[in-house]
Design a protein around this motif. Structure first.
Motif, PDB file in Angstrom:
ATOM      1  N   ALA A 188       9.186  -1.986 -14.023  1.00  0.00           N
ATOM      2  CA  ALA A 188       8.168  -2.555 -14.641  1.00  0.00           C
ATOM      3  C   ALA A 188       7.834  -2.571 -16.055  1.00  0.00           C
ATOM      4  CB  ALA A 188       7.048  -1.913 -13.927  1.00  0.00           C
ATOM      5  N   LEU A 189       8.907  -2.588 -16.770  1.00  0.00           N
ATOM      6  CA  LEU A 189       8.791  -2.979 -18.244  1.00  0.00           C
ATOM      7  C   LEU A 189       8.020  -3.935 -18.761  1.00  0.00           C
ATOM      8  CD1 LEU A 189      12.757  -1.857 -19.191  1.00  0.00           C
ATOM      9  CD2 LEU A 189      10.563  -0.385 -19.602  1.00  0.00           C
ATOM     10  N   GLY A 190       7.023  -3.682 -19.657  1.00  0.00           N
ATOM     11  CA  GLY A 190       6.214  -4.855 -20.064  1.00  0.00           C
ATOM     12  C   GLY A 190       6.921  -5.378 -21.413  1.00  0.00           C
ATOM     13  N   GLU A 242      16.780  -5.183 -12.516  1.00  0.00           N
ATOM     14  CA  GLU A 242      18.166  -5.017 -11.644  1.00  0.00           C
ATOM     15  C   GLU A 242      18.534  -3.745 -11.438  1.00  0.00           C
ATOM     16  OE1 GLU A 242      22.444  -6.553 -11.536  1.00  0.00           O
ATOM     17  OE2 GLU A 242      21.302  -7.074 -13.415  1.00  0.00           O
ATOM     18  N   PHE A 243      18.637  -2.844 -12.364  1.00  0.00           N
ATOM     19  CA  PHE A 243      19.162  -1.528 -12.269  1.00  0.00           C
ATOM     20  C   PHE A 243      18.331  -0.773 -11.403  1.00  0.00           C
ATOM     21  CE2 PHE A 243      21.998  -1.401 -16.505  1.00  0.00           C
ATOM     22  CZ  PHE A 243      22.793  -2.449 -15.908  1.00  0.00           C
ATOM     23  N   LEU A 260      16.129  -7.065 -21.708  1.00  0.00           N
ATOM     24  CA  LEU A 260      16.303  -5.653 -21.264  1.00  0.00           C
ATOM     25  C   LEU A 260      15.185  -5.324 -20.185  1.00  0.00           C
ATOM     26  CD1 LEU A 260      16.219  -3.981 -24.672  1.00  0.00           C
ATOM     27  CD2 LEU A 260      18.237  -4.272 -23.017  1.00  0.00           C
ATOM     28  N   ARG A 261      14.117  -6.274 -19.910  1.00  0.00           N
ATOM     29  CA  ARG A 261      13.248  -6.155 -18.895  1.00  0.00           C
ATOM     30  C   ARG A 261      13.934  -6.490 -17.495  1.00  0.00           C
ATOM     31  NH1 ARG A 261       7.907  -9.403 -19.718  1.00  0.00           N
ATOM     32  NH2 ARG A 261       7.263  -8.354 -17.763  1.00  0.00           N
ATOM     33  N   ALA A 262      14.774  -7.815 -17.635  1.00  0.00           N
ATOM     34  CA  ALA A 262      15.493  -8.198 -16.452  1.00  0.00           C
ATOM     35  C   ALA A 262      16.550  -7.101 -16.070  1.00  0.00           C
ATOM     36  CB  ALA A 262      16.362  -9.422 -16.842  1.00  0.00           C
TER      37      ALA A 262
END
Length: 246
Positions: free
Chosen positions: A66-68, A30-31, A24-26
Motif C-alpha cells: 500500500a505504498l502511497g 506485486e512483491f 516502485l509502488r507497482a
C-alpha cells in the motif's frame, strides 16, 4: 512446508508509467502479493542522479502492498535525506547507496524477504555463498547465455549496525570486477534476512528478483529432497528443536 512462490499473480514486467515512484509502488504491490515483501519488510530504490549520486528510496516502516505517492525520500550518497522532507528513509539505505556507488551501471536496487531466501541464507552461511548451477533459468540473469554455468551468491552474516555491515559488503564488492560483460555476481543474501539484487534499470532489477526467487525455491526444494536442508515443520526438525531446548 512453505507455499510455492510460483503464484499465478502477474503484473507487467515494466509498469505502464514513467514516474519512478509509481513504478516502485507497482513493484511493492506485486512483491507483496507474491510473498516476497510482507509486512513492512523490504526496500526499493532507483538512481535519481549520478552526479551527484542521489537515490529515490522507500521510506521506513511502510507496508509495501500500500505504498502511497509520498512514501519515498530522496537521499544522497551517504543516505542523508535531501528533499527537505521529514520522512525517514529505510534503515538499510546505506546498502543501497553502497551498491550504486561501487557498481556504476546500477540504476535500481531491490531488496526482498522471501521464505526460500531466508531458509537458504541461514543454511549456507558457513560456506559464505549459495552456489546455483545447471538451471536454464540462470539465463534470466544479465550476461548469462547458457544453463551450463553457475552463480555464486555471497552470503553475509546479518547485523543491525548498517555501517559495519556496509564495510563487510564493500570489501567483497571491491574484489569483484563489475566491468566484465557478465557480472561476477548479481546479488547477495543477508543471513536470516533477505536478498539484495540490482539492474541497469528497474525492469532488469525486477527480473533478477523473479529469477533469483525461482532459483532459491528450486534449490531449497532440491536440497530438502536430498535431505540437505530440514523440511520446516518436519518431525526431524521438531526433534532437533526439542533437543536444543533442553
Amino acid at each position: 512446508m512453505p507455499t510455492s512462490t510460483l503464484a499465478t499473480h502477474r503484473e507487467p514486467a515494466t509498469p505502464p508509467h514513467d514516474n519512478p515512484a509509481e513504478q516502485l509502488r507497482a513493484i511493492g504491490r506485486e512483491f507483496h502479493a507474491r510473498g516476497w515483501s510482507l509486512g513492512t519488510s523490504s526496500n526499493y530504490s532507483v538512481v535519481a542522479s549520478r552526479n551527484p549520486l542521489e537515490l529515490l528510496i522507500t521510506a521506513s516502516g511502510k507496508d509495501k502492498s500500500a505504498l502511497g505517492p509520498d512514501d519515498f525520500v530522496r537521499v544522497d550518497a551517504h543516505g542523508k535525506v535531501v528533499d527537505g522532507s521529514a520522512r525517514k528513509s529505510s534503515a538499510e539505505t546505506l546498502l543501497h547507496c553502497l551498491i550504486c556507488e561501487k557498481i556504476p551501471s546500477v540504476g535500481a536496487v531491490l531488496h526482498t524477504h522471501s521464505v526460500w531466501g531466508t531458509i537458504l541464507s541461514r543454511q549456507y552461511l558457513p560456506q559464505g555463498c549459495l552456489r546455483i548451477e545447471g538451471y536454464e533459468m540462470l539465463k534470466g540473469l544479465e550476461g548469462i547465455g547458457t544453463h551450463d554455468t553457475c552463480e555464486e551468491v555471497p552470503i553475509f552474516a546479518n547485523s543491525q549496525d548498517m555501517r559495519e555491515l556496509s564495510q563487510r559488503i564493500a570489501a567483497r564488492l571491491a574484489h569483484a570486477d563489475f566491468n566484465l560483460p557478465r557480472q561476477p555476481f548479481h546479488g547477495f543474501l543477508l543471513s536470516g534476512h533477505g536478498l539484495y539484487t540490482w539492474g541497469k534499470d528497474l525492469a532488469e532489477a525486477r527480473r533478477h528478483i523473479e529469477i533469483f526467487e525461482f532459483l532459491f525455491e528450486v534449490s531449497a526444494r532440491a536440497a530438502m529432497l536430498a535431505g540437505a536442508v530440514p523440511v520446516p515443520g518436519s518431525s526431524s526438525n521438531r526433534s532437533t528443536s526439542s533437543s536444543n531446548a533442553q
